[in-house]
Design a protein around this motif. Structure first.
Motif, PDB file in Angstrom:
ATOM      1  N   ALA A  16       0.838  -1.198   0.000  1.00 31.69           N
ATOM      2  CA  ALA A  16       0.000   0.000   0.000  1.00 31.69           C
ATOM      3  C   ALA A  16       0.877   1.253   0.000  1.00 31.69           C
ATOM      4  O   ALA A  16       1.840   1.340   0.767  1.00 31.69           O
ATOM      5  N   ILE A  17       0.530   2.187  -0.863  1.00 31.31           N
ATOM      6  CA  ILE A  17       1.175   3.494  -0.880  1.00 31.31           C
ATOM      7  C   ILE A  17       0.094   4.531  -0.645  1.00 31.31           C
ATOM      8  O   ILE A  17      -0.848   4.659  -1.448  1.00 31.31           O
ATOM      9  N   VAL A  18       0.189   5.245   0.462  1.00 29.32           N
ATOM     10  CA  VAL A  18      -0.802   6.247   0.844  1.00 29.32           C
ATOM     11  C   VAL A  18      -0.248   7.626   0.515  1.00 29.32           C
ATOM     12  O   VAL A  18       0.827   8.008   0.994  1.00 29.32           O
ATOM     13  N   LEU A  19      -0.977   8.361  -0.302  1.00 31.66           N
ATOM     14  CA  LEU A  19      -0.553   9.698  -0.723  1.00 31.66           C
ATOM     15  C   LEU A  19      -1.082  10.711   0.282  1.00 31.66           C
ATOM     16  O   LEU A  19      -2.279  11.008   0.316  1.00 31.66           O
ATOM     17  N   ALA A  20      -0.194  11.251   1.108  1.00 31.11           N
ATOM     18  CA  ALA A  20      -0.598  12.107   2.225  1.00 31.11           C
ATOM     19  C   ALA A  20       0.101  13.463   2.197  1.00 31.11           C
ATOM     20  O   ALA A  20       0.379  14.053   3.236  1.00 31.11           O
ATOM     21  N   GLY A  21       0.367  13.958   0.997  1.00 29.85           N
ATOM     22  CA  GLY A  21       1.090  15.220   0.890  1.00 29.85           C
ATOM     23  C   GLY A  21       0.244  16.404   0.504  1.00 29.85           C
ATOM     24  O   GLY A  21       0.766  17.470   0.179  1.00 29.85           O
ATOM     25  N   GLY A  22      -1.094  16.248   0.541  1.00 27.77           N
ATOM     26  CA  GLY A  22      -1.971  17.302   0.034  1.00 27.77           C
ATOM     27  C   GLY A  22      -1.952  18.569   0.861  1.00 27.77           C
ATOM     28  O   GLY A  22      -1.929  18.524   2.095  1.00 27.77           O
ATOM     29  N   LYS A  23      -1.975  19.708   0.167  1.00 24.98           N
ATOM     30  CA  LYS A  23      -1.996  21.000   0.857  1.00 24.98           C
ATOM     31  C   LYS A  23      -3.318  21.252   1.571  1.00 24.98           C
ATOM     32  O   LYS A  23      -3.346  21.835   2.640  1.00 24.98           O
ATOM     33  N   PHE A  50      -8.521   7.138   8.782  1.00 27.15           N
ATOM     34  CA  PHE A  50      -9.520   6.352   8.063  1.00 27.15           C
ATOM     35  C   PHE A  50      -8.865   5.440   7.031  1.00 27.15           C
ATOM     36  O   PHE A  50      -9.146   4.242   6.992  1.00 27.15           O
ATOM     37  N   VAL A  51      -7.993   5.965   6.195  1.00 25.28           N
ATOM     38  CA  VAL A  51      -7.380   5.109   5.180  1.00 25.28           C
ATOM     39  C   VAL A  51      -6.446   4.079   5.823  1.00 25.28           C
ATOM     40  O   VAL A  51      -6.420   2.912   5.411  1.00 25.28           O
ATOM     41  N   LEU A  52      -5.698   4.480   6.853  1.00 24.13           N
ATOM     42  CA  LEU A  52      -4.806   3.527   7.511  1.00 24.13           C
ATOM     43  C   LEU A  52      -5.607   2.414   8.185  1.00 24.13           C
ATOM     44  O   LEU A  52      -5.244   1.233   8.112  1.00 24.13           O
ATOM     45  N   SER A  53      -6.711   2.768   8.842  1.00 19.11           N
ATOM     46  CA  SER A  53      -7.547   1.754   9.488  1.00 19.11           C
ATOM     47  C   SER A  53      -8.159   0.817   8.457  1.00 19.11           C
ATOM     48  O   SER A  53      -8.272  -0.395   8.685  1.00 19.11           O
ATOM     49  N   ASN A  54      -8.566   1.364   7.305  1.00 18.56           N
ATOM     50  CA  ASN A  54      -9.130   0.513   6.260  1.00 18.56           C
ATOM     51  C   ASN A  54      -8.120  -0.527   5.788  1.00 18.56           C
ATOM     52  O   ASN A  54      -8.458  -1.697   5.590  1.00 18.56           O
ATOM     53  N   PHE A  55      -6.869  -0.114   5.604  1.00 17.15           N
ATOM     54  CA  PHE A  55      -5.848  -1.070   5.185  1.00 17.15           C
ATOM     55  C   PHE A  55      -5.583  -2.109   6.272  1.00 17.15           C
ATOM     56  O   PHE A  55      -5.584  -3.318   6.008  1.00 17.15           O
ATOM     57  N   VAL A  56      -5.367  -1.659   7.488  1.00 19.61           N
ATOM     58  CA  VAL A  56      -5.027  -2.590   8.571  1.00 19.61           C
ATOM     59  C   VAL A  56      -6.184  -3.547   8.829  1.00 19.61           C
ATOM     60  O   VAL A  56      -5.981  -4.766   8.980  1.00 19.61           O
ATOM     61  N   GLN A  91       5.285  -6.150   8.041  1.00 19.04           N
ATOM     62  CA  GLN A  91       4.259  -5.371   8.736  1.00 19.04           C
ATOM     63  C   GLN A  91       4.879  -4.047   9.165  1.00 19.04           C
ATOM     64  O   GLN A  91       5.671  -3.990  10.103  1.00 19.04           O
ATOM     65  N   PHE A  92       4.513  -2.975   8.467  1.00 19.75           N
ATOM     66  CA  PHE A  92       5.122  -1.678   8.777  1.00 19.75           C
ATOM     67  C   PHE A  92       4.244  -0.548   8.266  1.00 19.75           C
ATOM     68  O   PHE A  92       3.449  -0.720   7.341  1.00 19.75           O
ATOM     69  N   ILE A  93       4.375   0.592   8.903  1.00 16.63           N
ATOM     70  CA  ILE A  93       3.862   1.864   8.395  1.00 16.63           C
ATOM     71  C   ILE A  93       5.045   2.815   8.413  1.00 16.63           C
ATOM     72  O   ILE A  93       5.527   3.208   9.476  1.00 16.63           O
ATOM     73  N   THR A  94       5.537   3.158   7.239  1.00 15.74           N
ATOM     74  CA  THR A  94       6.764   3.953   7.115  1.00 15.74           C
ATOM     75  C   THR A  94       6.456   5.269   6.410  1.00 15.74           C
ATOM     76  O   THR A  94       5.853   5.273   5.333  1.00 15.74           O
ATOM     77  N   ALA A 130      -1.398  -0.949  -4.156  1.00 11.39           N
ATOM     78  CA  ALA A 130      -2.581  -0.143  -3.876  1.00 11.39           C
ATOM     79  C   ALA A 130      -2.139   1.290  -3.638  1.00 11.39           C
ATOM     80  O   ALA A 130      -1.353   1.553  -2.719  1.00 11.39           O
ATOM     81  N   VAL A 131      -2.621   2.208  -4.455  1.00  7.23           N
ATOM     82  CA  VAL A 131      -2.287   3.627  -4.317  1.00  7.23           C
ATOM     83  C   VAL A 131      -3.562   4.350  -3.893  1.00  7.23           C
ATOM     84  O   VAL A 131      -4.497   4.499  -4.682  1.00  7.23           O
ATOM     85  N   PHE A 132      -3.593   4.782  -2.633  1.00  9.20           N
ATOM     86  CA  PHE A 132      -4.793   5.387  -2.058  1.00  9.20           C
ATOM     87  C   PHE A 132      -4.482   6.787  -1.537  1.00  9.20           C
ATOM     88  O   PHE A 132      -3.379   7.060  -1.067  1.00  9.20           O
ATOM     89  N   GLY A 133      -5.485   7.665  -1.589  1.00  9.56           N
ATOM     90  CA  GLY A 133      -5.362   8.979  -0.990  1.00  9.56           C
ATOM     91  C   GLY A 133      -5.620   8.928   0.504  1.00  9.56           C
ATOM     92  O   GLY A 133      -6.152   7.947   1.028  1.00  9.56           O
ATOM     93  N   ALA A 134      -5.257  10.020   1.175  1.00 13.67           N
ATOM     94  CA  ALA A 134      -5.405  10.080   2.636  1.00 13.67           C
ATOM     95  C   ALA A 134      -6.354  11.188   3.057  1.00 13.67           C
ATOM     96  O   ALA A 134      -6.352  11.592   4.217  1.00 13.67           O
ATOM     97  N   ASP A 135      -7.179  11.667   2.133  1.00 13.51           N
ATOM     98  CA  ASP A 135      -7.946  12.888   2.373  1.00 13.51           C
ATOM     99  C   ASP A 135      -9.432  12.670   2.598  1.00 13.51           C
ATOM    100  O   ASP A 135     -10.170  13.648   2.694  1.00 13.51           O
ATOM    101  N   HIS A 136      -9.884  11.422   2.679  1.00 14.46           N
ATOM    102  CA  HIS A 136     -11.321  11.176   2.690  1.00 14.46           C
ATOM    103  C   HIS A 136     -11.762  10.446   3.948  1.00 14.46           C
ATOM    104  O   HIS A 136     -10.973   9.724   4.577  1.00 14.46           O
TER     105      HIS A 136
END
Length: 413
Positions: A16-23, A50-56, A91-94, A130-136
């Protein structure tokens, strides 16, 4: 339905790659000192929870979080509140700030962010990325989307949600055939074709994608190599519809464990504006909320707080959420969300408002339709939310009249 976690995990290696750089410019001033995914939500969460919990919760526990804009708040939050390593190396969140491996430039779009970190994909060697946003704000069993991706034989899959035809100008619209293969991507069109089988709705992209690893690497390394600004929704997906099998996953078919009958099915909100952020917070209030976060089978995990339980000496409380460590004495609180460590004193009145962590609301202050960011002190007898012109002199007032009091100076806890 077969449990996707058990059906797929043994045979598919997921990164999983979470895109969390939004202004989050439309959430200003709440994003003045933090990125959008780090904005507090619901009294104890951050949007990224929310996105991290969905993945885990879905059994995907190999997660890179790409950060960029005002990232320190988010980095500190993840370091302090999310376990960054598990029982195994997979198992990591980096957290990954821009490495500038391709030159001295920041991320230039969602796809460029992944392109600049292809080394992470090579090193992990997944089957699916999996490329997911972190804004929703939403809850999703991602395993079901992965199962759909595998069974459809897709090269790439985009998560979509039905929206009324009258609202299509606010979304990126995905056009499909009867078998859900994507035939078109249209960004915020004035009108759109209805989705198959549902003449009143069109499919909107949620900004969440699955790619077969080899397909994604080839696209970023070869096909789109020469394009500087590169985005999945604007460039990648529209550009591969004829050459690759791209399918749409309909989020409304996602079956969430523990969902109550009165909740809104497939609840998903882009909380990118002050109004949408406020309304989504209000959606968790009430005895039959649209979004009930008290779901023992799908918890949204959040940061820990070492303070005491909330203490209420006296007052009138109606339809409100009170966070840990709060102290309420002879106050009136109605239709409001109170974060952690908030002190509310005698005679204060809070209506239809959001008070974030570690604020002090002094005696006889009166707030109505106000968002108070963290570490603020509201003086005695001050009224906010009653005189738009006066409020605008000191605070931010959005077009709908909501008042936002920017983040205060950090005070000792």
């Amino acid at each position: 339905m077969t449990n996707p976690k058990h059906a797929i995990a043994p045979t598919r290696r997921i990164l999983a790659i979470v895109l969390a750089g939004g202004k989050g410019e439309r959430l200003h001033p709440m994003t003045h000192e933090r990125s959008k995914p780090a904005v507090p939500f619901g009294g104890k969460y951050r949007i990224i929870d929310f996105v991290l919990s969905n993945f885990v919760n879905s059994g995907v526990q190999s997660i890179y979080v790409l950060v960029q804009y005002m990232s320190q708040s988010l980095i500190e939050y993840l370091r302090s509140n999310w376990r960054t390593a598990g029982l195994t190396r997979d198992q990591f969140i980096t957290v990954v700030p821009p490495q500038m491996r391709l030159g001295t430039m920041w991320y230039r779009g969602t796809a460029d962010a992944v392109r600049q970190n292809l080394n992470l994909i090579h090193d992990f060697d997944p089957d699916i990325v999996a490329v997911f946003g972190a804004d929703h704000v939403y809850r999703m069993d991602i395993g079901q989307m992965i199962q759909w991706h595998v069974e459809s034989g897709a090269d790439a899959t985009v998560a979509t949600i039905p929206v009324p035809l009258k609202s299509v100008q606010s979304f990126g619209i995905v056009e499909t055939d009867a078998k859900s293969r994507v035939t078109g991507f249209v960004e915020k069109p004035p009108q759109a074709k209805p989705m198959p089988g549902n003449p009143g709705h069109a499919l909107a992209s949620m900004g969440n994608y699955l790619f077969n690893r080899d397909v994604l690497v080839d696209l970023l390394k070869n096909r789109f190599q020469g394009e500087a600004d590169l985005d999945f929704g604007k460039n990648i997906m529209p550009g591969i519809l004829k050459s690759h099998k791209v399918y749409a996953y309909d989020f409304s078919t996602n079956v969430l464990p523990g969902l109550k009958s009165y909740e809104e099915n497939s609840y998903w909100r882009d909380v990118g504006t002050i109004t949408s952020f406020y309304q989504s917070n209000m959606d968790i209030l009430g005895g039959r909320p649209r979004l009930n976060l008290n779901n023992r089978r799908w918890f949204i995990h959040s940061g820990s707080y070492d303070g005491p339980p909330a203490k209420i000496i006296d007052g009138k409380l109606n339809n409100c959420i009170i966070g840990d460590g709060c102290f309420v004495r002879n106050a009136t609180i109605k239709n409001s969300i109170i974060g952690r460590g908030v002190h509310i004193h005698d005679g204060a009145v809070i209506e239809d408002s959001i008070i974030m962590d570690f604020c002090k609301i002094r005696s006889e202050a009166h707030l109505k339709r106000v968002i108070v960011d963290r570490f603020n002190e509201i003086p005695s007898k001050l009224k906010i939310g009653f005189d738009r012109e006066e409020d605008a002199k000191r605070y931010f007032v959005d077009s709908g009249g909501l008042v936002v009091v920017p983040r205060g100076e950090t005070v000792p806890r």
